[in-house]
Design an enzyme around this catalytic site. Sequence first.
Site: not given
Ligand code: 26Q
Length: 844
Positions: A382, A575-576, A581, A686, A690
């Site tokens: 992702h 979004k976050r 972003k 995503t 929406k």
């Molecule tokens: C990484 C290392 C250590 C701890 C946590 C993490 C971590 C946690 C959450 C890394 C990434 C996330 C979340 C990522 C995320 O939400 N990615 C999003 O995924 C969506 C679904 O595929 C995409 O549409 C977005 O583009 C993408 O940013």
Amino acid sequence: MTTTEKSNGATGYGVAAKIPASAHPMAGEPKEIASNINYHVRYSPHFSAFKFEPEQAYYATAESVRDRLVQQWNETYLHYHKVDPKQTYYLSMEYLQGRALTNAIGNLNIQDAYADALNKLGHKLEEIVEQEKDAALGNGGLGRLASCFLDSMATLNLPAWGYGLRYRYGLFKQRITKEGQEESADDWLEKFSPWEVVRHDVVYPVRFFGQVEVQPSGFRKWVGGEVVKALAYDVPIPGYKTKNTISLRLWEAKASAEDFNLFQFNDGKYESAAQLHSSAQQICAVLYPGDATENGKLLRLKQQFFLCSASLQDMICTFKERKVGKGSWKWSEFPSKVAVQLNDTHPTLAIPELMRLLMDDEGLGWDEAWDVTTRTIAYTNHTVLPEALEKWSQAVMWKLLPRHMEIIEEIDKRFMEMIHSTRPDLESKLPSMRILDKNPQKPVVRMANLCVVSAHTVNGVAQLHSDILKSELFADYVSIWPTKFQNKTNGITPRRWLRFCSPQLSNIITKWLKTDQWVTNLDLLTDLRKFADKTDFQAEWESAKMANKQRLAQYILKVTGVTIDPNSLFDIQVKRIHEYKRQLLNILGAIYRYKKLKEMSPEERKSTTSRTIMIGGKAFATYTNAKRIVKLVCDVGAVVNNDPEVNSYLKVVFVPNYNVSVAEVLIPGSELSQHISTAGMEASGTSNMKFSLNGCLIIGTLDGANVEIREEIGEENFFLFGATADEVPQLRKDRENGLFKPDPRFEEAKQFIRSGAFGSYDYNPLLESLEGNSGYGRGDYFLVGHDFPSYMDAQARVDEAYKDRKRWTKMSILSTAGSGKFSSDRTISQYAKEIWNIEECRVP
Ligand code: 26Q
């Protein structure tokens, strides 16, 4: 209506008094449903007797819905057990389920009966559903994707389950104060959740620490350390208009009674008596243990292993149960019954854990276990951001999971041997392709590499992202395994994200298409193109959008105290909060717009397009620059919204505590939404899907799924700007070499902040991140300065387009009409066929 009239009848007063309290879970008549609700008020007492305020009504209503779900759920489980189809197990550290009530009665197709039933009991369904707290066991896109996927798996009658963790506290709640964002714990289980069922018979031991014992036979066995029990909580996931109801199984860490040292306790040593107890409870305490400390990192790793181990033990148990009485069977059949999908690298430990269970517990040899494991597991990536690629310290892993580290070393060794013997041309690439990074400073395990080497399929989440994975991040592996890499463009569930969040627009669509089949066959929306120019269709479309805008305006007033004008252009970015972003680009644009409005004469202002800019999202608590961006948006809003000269032309609102439920109000009321990441950095996005589905136009870069959305809805209906992904590396180099010439408008906007126009908070760190030699140490790494002029030009095109209402409405209709591809039903069908090899298994 008085309180007594809202009584459930137990007091003998009011309309509801005539309705008995009885339970017939599958009843469909409003009267019977009302008596089911009454039954729960009386006989599932969670509150003092005779109370029937909205909160009590919510819990009783939800429990009555759950009864019906339980019936379908059991039938689904028994049917799967009988048919024994190949089944997918979706492993995710995050699920962003949001509220369940509207979705459940909508999918069960009993919303009208429930609305009537609640009316009989003196309540309004719309008010009752507001009582529910969001289940926010995730951060953002990745967690919400998992939840949309579950809805589609159930709706498509696929034998597929989700596995996750039952965090005691979900994603923090965000409050906005004078200081900016403030976080507090999200106590979503404060009362209880009516949507979960604890399975006291589904418990597995999960070990941590300890050592590897070598037995005389040569067998290796992981022993000692501490053992925590994983206890299953199941959440029913109903499909839309189908009996199939699948499970989201959430594990809770439970200490056992043996872990409680009664002798110590009786000796007055209360803390040490309960030590193991509380150490178990920590595992599922929070969604994101801060990883600033070694303890925090260790806890996150424990969580990941806990999910993987419990889930795999459960799969193996189900596999064996279904083999019982069916003659002889072999482990090599496992991959024809089980598909495991890893939602990013977070559950990577499923790979060595499956190897361990097969070798050490089931007695398979390496080759056999490896064959089963690699045919079972698939991995979704992702992100391409280097800082989000998981790397775990080898030292920490040896301590926590010694047997798994042995297995990972062996996988790494065999991978290197394979390269030496079959691909000597790649030897120079081995240091970066290996799983173990032997950097003497800090040896780590690279989880993405472990996934790529071990999984049978690796996929990205939008075409552009998958292309980048193949040409950059995983390029070296592509020549070894050319068919391993796939694309699965993300999708969203049309049930939650159109049918239920915008009933009025949905009804118009159904009326004009003369069918509601679009809810499960979203491609049918293309037929709306035929009516895009029709005056009466446009009028109905506009009135539905206006109703949604008014609902949104009321919500904004309630949560911020700011009055916004439903006749202005509603422009949203939610979004976050992350630098890539580029919320900063948005707010700089707003600042420039404000400055220009100030410089205009009152007459000139009248010819401009009035806008309400709404920005929302949570900043990770330790991400300082993201929090500064929140503060800047709030400060700009405070100035602009209180400036009587211009505030009928521009408002800037920070929407607090953005979550799934808030999105369900914002998105239907949006007209323009911003998806403006630096090209190549947003894997998919995503929310863009929406918004587009809800007839909202997009201003955006050629990034993630924007590219495909623009293809589907037509470039004339998309406000494009900015550098492309392949231009980005050179632009960054130019920037470093001082070749960048900033646009005067960009300089003017930054200067306006520096002038103190928005208060005295120290914005210098933010402003500096936009100059050379700072930010990521690479000077405006996100190219805000480069893209600013083309962004402003695109915004000018938006203003012009909005002045022509007929044209705008047509574009809005064409956005919805072109969104069919982005149904998660399409995405999940593709996973089912092209990765999982599973088929529909419909409950009769
Ligand atoms: C990484 C290392 C250590 C701890 C946590 C993490 C971590 C946690 C959450 C890394 C990434 C996330 C979340 C990522 C995320 O939400 N990615 C999003 O995924 C969506 C679904 O595929 C995409 O549409 C977005 O583009 C993408 O940013």
